[in-house]
Write a protein that holds these residues in place. Structure first.
Motif: not given
Length: 154
Positions: A7-13, A28-31, A55-56, A39-43
């Protein structure tokens, strides 16, 4: 553990490919990451693995929400304490001014006052017994006359 890594690999892809991203979640993550793409990709990845809501990223930096503004009162409590008697007296004065003149009512009130005065004079200690007896008789007569005229006791 393998399912979790998948699931982490799919989320990263998905985060790496702009065509595959969920546009609302990415926005939302980018904002929340204040425009920092890494940081937006990690969120975005954390949100996808966690179930969809990021998460905020700036939760610690954000100020707590402002308290609701208090409604402005018309008068403080002490103003009402001072104003209430003034309003009450004014209302009574208005009622008195609007009451029509009623000579019969005024005569009844005067008769009641006279009877009260008579009994207060009869109760004086300075009167001797015969005078007190005479005044009591006069007061009782006034009460009988009042009852005969007005149909009730004073």
């Amino acid at each position: 553990m393998q399912g979790s890594e998948d699931s982490w690999a799919a989320a990263m892809k998905e985060a790496e490919s702009p065509e595959d991203r969920d546009p609302a979640l990415w926005a939302k993550c980018f904002a929340e990451s204040e425009g920092d793409e890494q940081r937006a990709k990690a969120a975005y990845m954390r949100a996808k693995v966690a179930g969809g809501t990021p998460p905020s990223a700036t939760a610690a930096a954000e100020e707590p929400p402002a308290a609701k503004p208090r409604k402005k009162r018309l008068l403080p409590w002490w103003g009402w304490v001072l104003l209430a008697p003034v309003i009450a007296i004014g209302g009574l004065m208005l009622i008195g001014a609007l009451m029509p003149d009623n000579p019969e009512r005024d005569a009844r009130w005067r008769a009641q006052d006279a009877i009260k005065l008579c009994w207060s004079e009869q109760g004086r200690k300075s009167l001797d017994a015969s005078t007190a007896w005479f005044v009591a008789g006069a007061c009782e007569k006034m009460e009988r006359d009042y009852e005969a005229r007005w149909g009730r006791k004073p």
